[in-house]
Design a protein around this motif. Structure first.
Motif, PDB file in Angstrom:
ATOM      1  N   SER A 177       0.833  -1.249   0.114  1.00  0.00           N
ATOM      2  CA  SER A 177       0.025   0.070   0.102  1.00  0.00           C
ATOM      3  C   SER A 177       0.774   1.096   0.085  1.00  0.00           C
ATOM      4  N   ASN A 178       2.204   1.336   0.552  1.00  0.00           N
ATOM      5  CA  ASN A 178       2.953   2.292   0.381  1.00  0.00           C
ATOM      6  C   ASN A 178       3.475   2.704  -0.845  1.00  0.00           C
ATOM      7  N   THR A 233      -5.850   4.408   2.952  1.00  0.00           N
ATOM      8  CA  THR A 233      -4.599   5.049   2.000  1.00  0.00           C
ATOM      9  C   THR A 233      -5.019   5.860   1.046  1.00  0.00           C
ATOM     10  N   GLU A 234      -6.283   5.868   0.561  1.00  0.00           N
ATOM     11  CA  GLU A 234      -6.537   6.966  -0.578  1.00  0.00           C
ATOM     12  C   GLU A 234      -6.620   8.079   0.122  1.00  0.00           C
ATOM     13  N   LEU A 235      -7.135   8.225   1.150  1.00  0.00           N
ATOM     14  CA  LEU A 235      -7.264   9.794   1.936  1.00  0.00           C
ATOM     15  C   LEU A 235      -5.741  10.084   2.158  1.00  0.00           C
ATOM     16  N   ILE A 266       0.751   4.991  -2.402  1.00  0.00           N
ATOM     17  CA  ILE A 266       1.014   6.251  -2.115  1.00  0.00           C
ATOM     18  C   ILE A 266       2.212   6.959  -2.738  1.00  0.00           C
ATOM     19  N   GLY A 267       3.289   6.287  -3.063  1.00  0.00           N
ATOM     20  CA  GLY A 267       4.329   6.778  -3.737  1.00  0.00           C
ATOM     21  C   GLY A 267       4.189   6.792  -5.271  1.00  0.00           C
ATOM     22  N   GLY A 268       3.194   6.297  -5.766  1.00  0.00           N
ATOM     23  CA  GLY A 268       2.900   6.488  -7.138  1.00  0.00           C
ATOM     24  C   GLY A 268       3.355   5.152  -7.875  1.00  0.00           C
ATOM     25  N   CYS A 321       4.147  -4.396  10.427  1.00  0.00           N
ATOM     26  CA  CYS A 321       4.823  -3.899   9.233  1.00  0.00           C
ATOM     27  C   CYS A 321       4.849  -5.023   8.439  1.00  0.00           C
ATOM     28  N   PRO A 322       4.693  -4.804   7.029  1.00  0.00           N
ATOM     29  CA  PRO A 322       4.428  -3.496   6.403  1.00  0.00           C
ATOM     30  C   PRO A 322       2.703  -3.563   6.539  1.00  0.00           C
ATOM     31  N   PRO A 323       2.363  -2.172   6.423  1.00  0.00           N
ATOM     32  CA  PRO A 323       2.899  -1.070   5.851  1.00  0.00           C
ATOM     33  C   PRO A 323       4.059  -0.278   6.592  1.00  0.00           C
TER      34      PRO A 323
END
Length: 420
Positions: free
Chosen positions: A73-74, A163-165, A77-79, A190-192
């Motif tokens: 999921s990270n 995560t979207e938020l 966030i990073g694209g 962990c993770p995320p």
């Protein structure tokens, strides 16, 4: 066979013999109920259904119809990935493996009657119960924050809408703005991973908001893969990331969600995005079932059985099991041990000694992947680390790229192992 607490806790050497005889109430198929459809629960459901070849009735209770993995999921966030790439359904477990998938909340366990109560009013009987609920947060762990503030200061530690938020808030930051993470104390899911998340936030901001600042308020003196992360941050994001450890107040933090401020040992920081990751505990159903001691559920590593009730097994993040980290890989590994133990107990099939493994990969920047991992074995006291490995500082770019590609292959493999 009847256990008392003392004989059960000392049952390591006799575990295989104990589990070799069926322990089933009444007539008909034995019934297994599994609460939680993540890396532990979904894997256990699939393996019990698959390996028993229909001899065990398996019910999986999971409130969400689409499951978003916390691992990777990270990278969303990073694209590096889109949200749909970490979304999975339970259709194959139902259609190909015969798992009865119930989308509802488990709200109670009657250990004497061996039943699970659902929010919708149904009651599910079981011969063995598997709890794999993941984590909940310790109330009051970060003064000024509770779950009612999660839309202003998201945790994003349960993947999906949170995560979207968080990603949307990062994208809306003003140029030169400030992102603050409140990192969790040990032990944590962990993770995320928090520090991979910092890397992914930095990657995104470097491209879209290069004058932005990232601050980590951290109660821990040290963290996993610290040297590797700090080397990567200095290389890829020089001057962007500041970590405030406990010696400088990182463990004395409060927040004001309405004002979007973070107080670090008396110094008030005005932030544009605040990612609060509180201290964690076993998912609430473990408390409801009475199998928690403190924040976590103690288990025997030989079978993943609760040390409080031998008819209940607990997996993954919710457990107090020994040396394994609270990762998706760990939960998947533990689920296979539990599935074998449950099948042995209910059908008399052979049970082999428990073995476990784990690897945690993290992405620092494009094709800059690192990892840490180990193998483990069950002892009477705990799941004990046998040996381990970790990436090294100064590795060349080709090795780091291969490490990242290895993680992508692992993701495809584990999600297939979970969901079929």
């Amino acid at each position: 066979m009847t256990f008392n607490r003392r004989s059960f806790l000392g049952a390591g050497a006799a575990a295989a013999a104990i589990l070799s005889a069926p322990m089933v109430r009444g007539q008909g198929k034995p019934r297994v109920v599994i609460v939680g459809g993540g890396a532990g629960g979904a894997t256990a459901a699939r393996y019990i259904a698959k390996d028993s070849k229909g001899a065990i009735d398996v019910t999986l209770v999971e409130p969400t119809r689409s499951y978003y993995t916390c691992f990777f999921s990270n990278l969303y966030i990073g694209g590096f990935r889109d949200l749909s790439s970490i979304e999975h359904s339970y259709g194959t477990l139902a259609s190909e493996y015969g798992v009865n998938v119930v989308h509802d909340w488990a709200v109670g366990v009657d250990r004497d009657a061996r039943t699970v109560s659902l929010a919708g009013g149904a009651t599910l009987p079981y011969d063995r119960l598997i709890l794999s609920p993941g984590i909940d947060f310790v109330e009051g762990a970060v003064p000024g924050w509770d779950v009612s503030a999660q839309n202003k200061m998201p945790h994003a530690y349960k993947a999906g809408s949170q995560t979207e938020l968080l990603k949307a808030q990062i994208e809306a930051m003003p140029q030169g703005g400030t992102f603050v993470m409140i990192a969790p104390p040990n032990p944590y899911r962990c993770p995320p991973g928090p520090y991979e998340r910092i890397s992914m936030v930095a990657h995104k901001l470097k491209a879209e908001n290069p004058t932005a600042k990232i601050i980590i308020a951290d109660p821990k003196q040290a963290f996993s893969k610290q040297g590797l992360f700090e080397e990567g941050w200095n290389k890829h994001y020089p001057g962007m990331i500041t970590r405030i450890g406990p010696d400088f107040g990182g463990g004395n933090v409060s927040v004001n969600a309405d004002e979007m401020t973070v107080d670090v040992d008396g110094e008030v920081i005005k932030a544009d995005v605040v990612n609060v990751i509180p201290a964690m505990k076993a998912g609430r159903i473990c408390d409801m079932a009475g199998v928690s001691e403190g924040n976590w559920a103690p288990v025997s590593g030989h079978t993943m059985q609760s040390r409080i009730d031998e008819n209940i097994h607990v997996l993954g993040d919710a457990t107090n099991q020994g040396d394994m980290p609270k990762s998706g890989f760990s939960a998947n590994s533990q689920a296979k041990v539990a599935a074998m133990a449950v099948r042995g107990a209910l059908t008399g099939s052979r049970v082999f000694p428990a073995k476990f493994s784990n690897t945690c990969w993290s992405l620092i920047d494009t094709d800059d992947g690192i990892k840490v991992g180990a193998t483990y074995e069950a002892t009477d006291e705990k799941i004990a680390k046998v040996d381990g490995f970790i990436s090294q500082t100064g590795e060349d770019a080709d090795l780091r790229k291969r490490t990242f590609e290895e993680s992508v292959g692992w993701y495809a493999g584990i999600t297939s192992d979970m969901f079929g």
